[in-house]
Every structure is written in structure tokens, then in C-alpha cells.
Write an enzyme that holds these catalytic residues in place. Structure first.
Site, mmCIF file in Angstrom:
data_model
loop_
_atom_site.group_PDB
_atom_site.id
_atom_site.type_symbol
_atom_site.label_atom_id
_atom_site.label_comp_id
_atom_site.label_asym_id
_atom_site.label_seq_id
_atom_site.Cartn_x
_atom_site.Cartn_y
_atom_site.Cartn_z
ATOM 1 N N LYS A 175 0.843 -1.200 0.000
ATOM 2 C CA LYS A 175 0.000 0.000 0.000
ATOM 3 C C LYS A 175 0.874 1.244 0.000
ATOM 4 C CE LYS A 175 -1.716 3.008 2.878
ATOM 5 N NZ LYS A 175 -1.844 4.202 2.032
ATOM 6 N N GLU A 250 10.017 2.302 10.708
ATOM 7 C CA GLU A 250 10.915 3.455 10.528
ATOM 8 C C GLU A 250 10.084 4.690 10.795
ATOM 9 O OE1 GLU A 250 13.941 3.898 10.413
ATOM 10 O OE2 GLU A 250 14.309 1.767 10.063
ATOM 11 N N CYS A 284 12.691 11.992 6.752
ATOM 12 C CA CYS A 284 12.870 11.515 8.135
ATOM 13 C C CYS A 284 14.236 11.947 8.627
ATOM 14 C CB CYS A 284 12.821 10.002 8.218
ATOM 15 S SG CYS A 284 11.479 9.288 7.352
ATOM 16 N N GLU A 385 8.866 16.458 15.724
ATOM 17 C CA GLU A 385 9.116 16.394 14.283
ATOM 18 C C GLU A 385 8.119 17.299 13.566
ATOM 19 O OE1 GLU A 385 8.343 12.643 12.081
ATOM 20 O OE2 GLU A 385 10.265 13.040 11.116
HETATM 21 C C1 UN1 Z 1 13.536 9.175 4.530
HETATM 22 O O1 UN1 Z 1 13.495 10.392 4.676
HETATM 23 O O2 UN1 Z 1 12.657 8.447 5.045
HETATM 24 O O3 UN1 Z 1 19.303 9.594 3.650
HETATM 25 C C2 UN1 Z 1 14.538 8.472 3.707
HETATM 26 C C3 UN1 Z 1 18.433 10.169 3.010
HETATM 27 C C4 UN1 Z 1 17.744 9.443 1.890
HETATM 28 C C5 UN1 Z 1 16.646 8.588 2.427
HETATM 29 C C6 UN1 Z 1 15.697 9.317 3.325
HETATM 30 N N1 UN1 Z 1 18.681 8.661 1.148
HETATM 31 O O4 UN1 Z 1 18.111 11.308 3.273
#
Ligand code: UN1
Length: 495
Positions: A175, A250, A284, A385
């Protein structure tokens, strides 16, 4: 009339059982509908899980190198389609073309890594404590994997999950985020073009409530991998955990870049601009806290202010822009809400702080890159965040305080320090509470063949990327072979 895209279930492209559709609009230009996608629900998920469950019986027996060869072929197709994929990704979620090309490349890298892993999937052998007996172990597939992915890396993250799942011999119900269904659909198309059989991969479009929850709760799904907010991650953990599923989460980040008084300030400036405002701060791994040594604080803030002023915010398809739109209206409201919180908490907003609505910005979710100084640890803009172009600057007196401030946070994904002091660099590697530490580099830029993930509330201890992800998608079968021709009792006959 906008183009309609389908679910892919049991070897067939099909609409949702509801017969309803949702719109995918360009966040840089509301007038553009990128496509209409099926608004699916539990019954669509049930069909997908049944197909994946049936297909698993045969897929698990396909030799892993053969599964890997299909992924190699898919990677080659993706190379051919890289430009088209990147443009469509910019249209559906906004980030600038250089970055969407990078996102597709991260997908391609993951294909080639997974393809080779089909010839590895190593496990251990060990001596037996008895004579004429051998001990081995194998990595076995687990079953149907339920994969739920976010919109900020619409190709890379689905590849991080889908490809190791497949090469290990699992089948997939996927999904994607409803903000980025097109990129996800194309990934599935490419897998099919490379020969992945019907039922092995299934994609079901729709919302987290209807589709995501049905995946998480389905008893025939054995493992769940989710990337998204900590709030949703906790909910998934308790629901799927109650069924003893294997779960990889994650989740959030509140990543910081530290700049010491002996750091290369020009380099650190480039780093923070890229880390904080790349992907419009929607990673993230985004830099959302900047921890500055007091001796360089004022000078660095001046440099930062000038540089932020030069950032061009606009449609990501125009290559002169550095920062694209925020993904949707809800996200603009969240970002702006945090800006208001920052102001009311007494931080100093030195730039940005507003939605851009003039000229080229009139039809998109554009937000001005925003910097707060004078931020302290108890403030919400320090702790929570935001997932947008907002940077909180904190002043510290020395290295030890920088580490303490860095670690005063519930998250621990990525971290960074700019310093020329080798002892500080080494201590940072040891003491920063984060799954990833960069020395003299920004908090973003992970490579697909290295483990990716975080500590504390960023996740539940699993890693994506690199070798550990193949451990997540397989489980160990231990095998004892006794060729002595007699009963040998371990722990008894040999002592
Ligand atoms: C994410 O933001 O979930 O290291 C992944 C990084 C990218 C991946 C980010 N290669 O910022």
C-alpha cells in the site's frame, strides 16, 4: 478527464470494489490532476492477500538467484525509464527534479543490490558437539509481506522494502502513500515487465484507515514493514504485535547538525542548507535542529540568513528552483502551526514563517524556508518532528553541551557534526544517540547498501538497507544432520 490507474491484484489490473476513485494532484499546481486512483478497502486487501498467499507456495521454491535475476532486469528497465519516473514524481509530490532523479537512482541501486543478494543470503554453519553430525542454518522466506510506505521517497522506500522481501522468497501486498500512487504503480509495472509472476506482487491503493489497517490486521500477512509517523507506528505495533507478526518500523526523526568552533563553516553552511531545506525539509533524516558552538554562533547565523534568502522556492520541474512545495494542504497547516508555536514559545523567527502565494506560487503549497534562533530544549519546536522547511537553532558553550542537547530528544535517526578536531569527531560517533552519524556531512544522504534506521522512538530496532534488511525478510531454519547411524544425545552422550 484525468487518466485512471488501477490496483494490481492476483495478476490483474483492476479498480477498487467500491468503484470509487481518489485524486492525485500536483502540489505545485493544483489545477493538474496527475491521475485518479482506486479508493480501496478491506475486500480489495482480502483479495490481494489471498493471491499473495497462493502465489507464495510456488515463489518460495524459485531459486533465489533466479529471483535476483528478475530484479536485475527490472533495474535495467528502471534505468531506461529514469527521467520519466523522476518527472512524474516531481509532479505528484513536488520535490525538485535533481532530487527525484536521486530518488529513482536510489531505487535502481536497491534493485542491483537485491539482485546480487539473490546469490548470497548467507547463513552460518557451525561444528556439532557430536561426531558424525553436522549443523547448518538456512535463510527461509516467511510468507506474505504487508508493506506500507510514505510519500517523501516514493520510489526509494518502496524499493527498500519490496525488493528484499521478494528476493528472500516472500510475496507482497503493497500500500503506497495516497499522495504518491503513480510512482508506486510504475514500480509494480516494471517488476511485472521483468517477469515477476502474477500474485507475487499486489498493489492496493487507498487510505491508511481502510487499506493500511486491513493489511496490518490480516491474519495471513506474516510481516509488516511501515515507514511513517511514530503515532501510526505505535498503533501498527500494537495491532500487528498482538498477532505476533514480525514488524519493522521506521518512524520520526528530529535530526541535528552540530557545528563546532573549529568546523569548516562554508562546508557546514552547504550541509545545513541541503539537510534542512532539501526535499522541503520533508525527510525523516532532515536537519531540523542546528546546534552551534557559541564562538561561531552569530557569524554562522548571519551566513545562514543570507544563504536562505538566496534559496529559490518554486515548481520542482523548473531546474532553477532549489526548494519545491510542501506535499499537501494538511502538511502546510502542520508546518504553519509549528511556526506559530515557535513564536509563542519565545523563539526568534529570523526568516520565513509564511505560506508563499504570490505569482508562480499562487496555485501550490509553497512555504518560505524558516529559521528560528534562541531555541531551547523545552520548546516543542526543539522536540517535535515538523516535517517541513523549519530549522531550530540552539547555542551551546562546548562539545559536551552539544552532545547533551543533541541527545535530549525522543528520536534518534540521523546526526551530524562539523569539526576538525578528531577527538570530538570520534566522541560524536560514540556518544550521539542516533542510528546514523555523519562527520563533516549533512544529516541526509544515506546509501542503499548501508543499514538505515534509528534508535529510541525512531523505530523498533530493525534496519532497512544494507545486509540487515535481508535478515528481517527471512527467518532461520536450523538443520542437524546425523550420519552416525545411531542415536546420539546432545549434552549427554558427550559428557
Ligand atoms: C527518509 O526520509 O525516510 O538519507 C529516507 C536520506 C535518503 C533517504 C531518506 N537517502 O536522506
Amino acid at each position: 478527464m484525468a487518466e485512471k490507474f488501477m490496483n494490481y491484484i492476483d495478476g490483474r489490473w483492476c479498480p477498487a470494489d467500491s468503484g470509487e476513485w481518489f485524486e492525485n494532484r500536483n502540489p505545485a499546481d493544483w489545477d493538474e490532476i496527475v491521475g485518479l486512483f482506486p479508493k480501496s478497502g478491506k475486500s480489495d486487501v482480502d483479495r490481494a492477500v489471498k493471491a499473495a498467499h497462493d502465489a507464495y507456495k510456488e515463489w518460495r521454491l524459485v531459486p533465489a538467484p533466479e529471483r535476483g535475476a528478475m530484479l536485475k532486469k527490472a533495474g535495467d528497465i528502471m534505468v531506461e525509464r529514469k527521467d520519466e519516473l523522476a518527472k512524474n514524481m516531481t509532479r505528484e509530490m513536488g520535490k525538485v527534479l535533481a532530487e527525484t532523479l536521486g530518488d529513482v537512482q536510489e531505487g535502481i541501486d536497491t534493485f542491483y543490490y537485491a539482485a546480487v543478494e539473490g546469490r548470497r543470503l548467507f547463513s552460518h554453519t557451525a561444528p556439532s558437539e557430536l561426531r558424525d553430525k553436522m549443523n547448518l542454518s538456512f535463510r527461509m522466506p516467511i510468507g506474505v509481506a504487508g508493506l506500507i510506505t510514505p510519500w517523501n521517497f516514493p520510489m526509494a522506500i518502496p524499493c527498500w522494502k519490496t525488493l528484499p522481501a521478494l528476493v528472500c522468497g516472500n510475496t507482497v501486498v503493497f500500500k503506497p502513500a495516497s499522495d504518491t500512487p503513480l510512482t508506486a504503480t510504475t514500480m509494480v509495472e516494471i517488476l511485472l515487465d521483468a517477469g515477476i509472476p502474477p500474485g507475487v506482487i499486489n498493489i492496493v491503493h487507498g487510505g491508511g484507515g481502510a487499506v493500511g489497517t486491513s493489511i496490518v490486521d490480516h491474519p495471513d500477512i506474516s510481516l509488516i514493514s511501515f515507514t511513517g509517523s511514530s503515532l501510526v507506528g505505535k498503533e501498527i505495533n500494537s495491532r500487528a504485535g498482538a498477532q505476533l507478526k514480525r514488524i519493522s518500523l521506521e518512524l520520526g526523526g528530529k535530526n541535528a547538525q552540530i557545528v563546532m568552533d573549529d568546523g569548516d563553516l562554508e562546508l557546514a553552511l552547504e550541509g545545513v542548507l541541503w539537510g534542512a531545506f532539501g526535499t522541503t525539509g520533508q525527510r525523516c533524516t532532515a536537519t531540523s535542529r542546528l546546534i552551534l558552538h557559541e564562538a561561531i554562533h552569530d557569524r554562522f547565523v548571519d551566513m545562514l540568513l543570507k544563504a536562505v534568502d538566496n534559496l529559490r522556492v518554486g515548481n520542482g520541474l523548473d531546474t532553477s528552483n532549489n526548494v519545491g512545495p510542501v506535499v499537501n494542504q494538511g502538511q502546510v497547516e502542520t508546518v504553519h502551526g509549528y511556526v506559530e508555536i515557535g513564536k509563542s514559545e519565545g523563539a526568534d523567527m529570523i526568516c520565513g514563517g509564511r505560506q508563499l502565494t504570490d505569482g508562480d506560487h499562487a496555485k501550490g503549497w509553497f512555504y518560505a524556508p524558516t529559521v528560528f534562533t534562541g531555541v531551547t530544549q523545552e520548546m516543542r519546536i526543539f522536540q517535535e518532528e515538523i516535517f517541513g522547511p523549519v530549522l531550530s537553532v540552539v547555542k551551546v558553550k562546548d562539545f559536551d553541551e552539544a552532545v547533551t542537547v543533541h541527545n535530549d530528544c525522543i528520536y534518534g535517526l540521523s546526526s551530524s557534526i562539523y569539526t576538525r578536531n578528531v577527538n570530538h569527531a570520534m566522541r560524536a560517533v560514540r556518544d550521539l544517540e542516533a542510528g546514523i552519524t555523519y562527520i563533516n556531512g549533512p544529516t541526509i544522504g544515506a546509501e542503499c547498501h548501508m543499514p538505515f534506521g534509528g534508535v529510541k522512538q525512531t523505530g523498533n530496532g530493525h534496519r532497512e538497507g544494507g545486509w540487515p534488511v535481508y535478515e528481517f525478510y527471512s527467518e532461520i531454519k536450523t538443520v542437524y544432520i546425523d550420519y552416525s547411524g545411531k542415536l546420539q544425545r546432545a549434552q549427554i552422550d558427550n559428557y
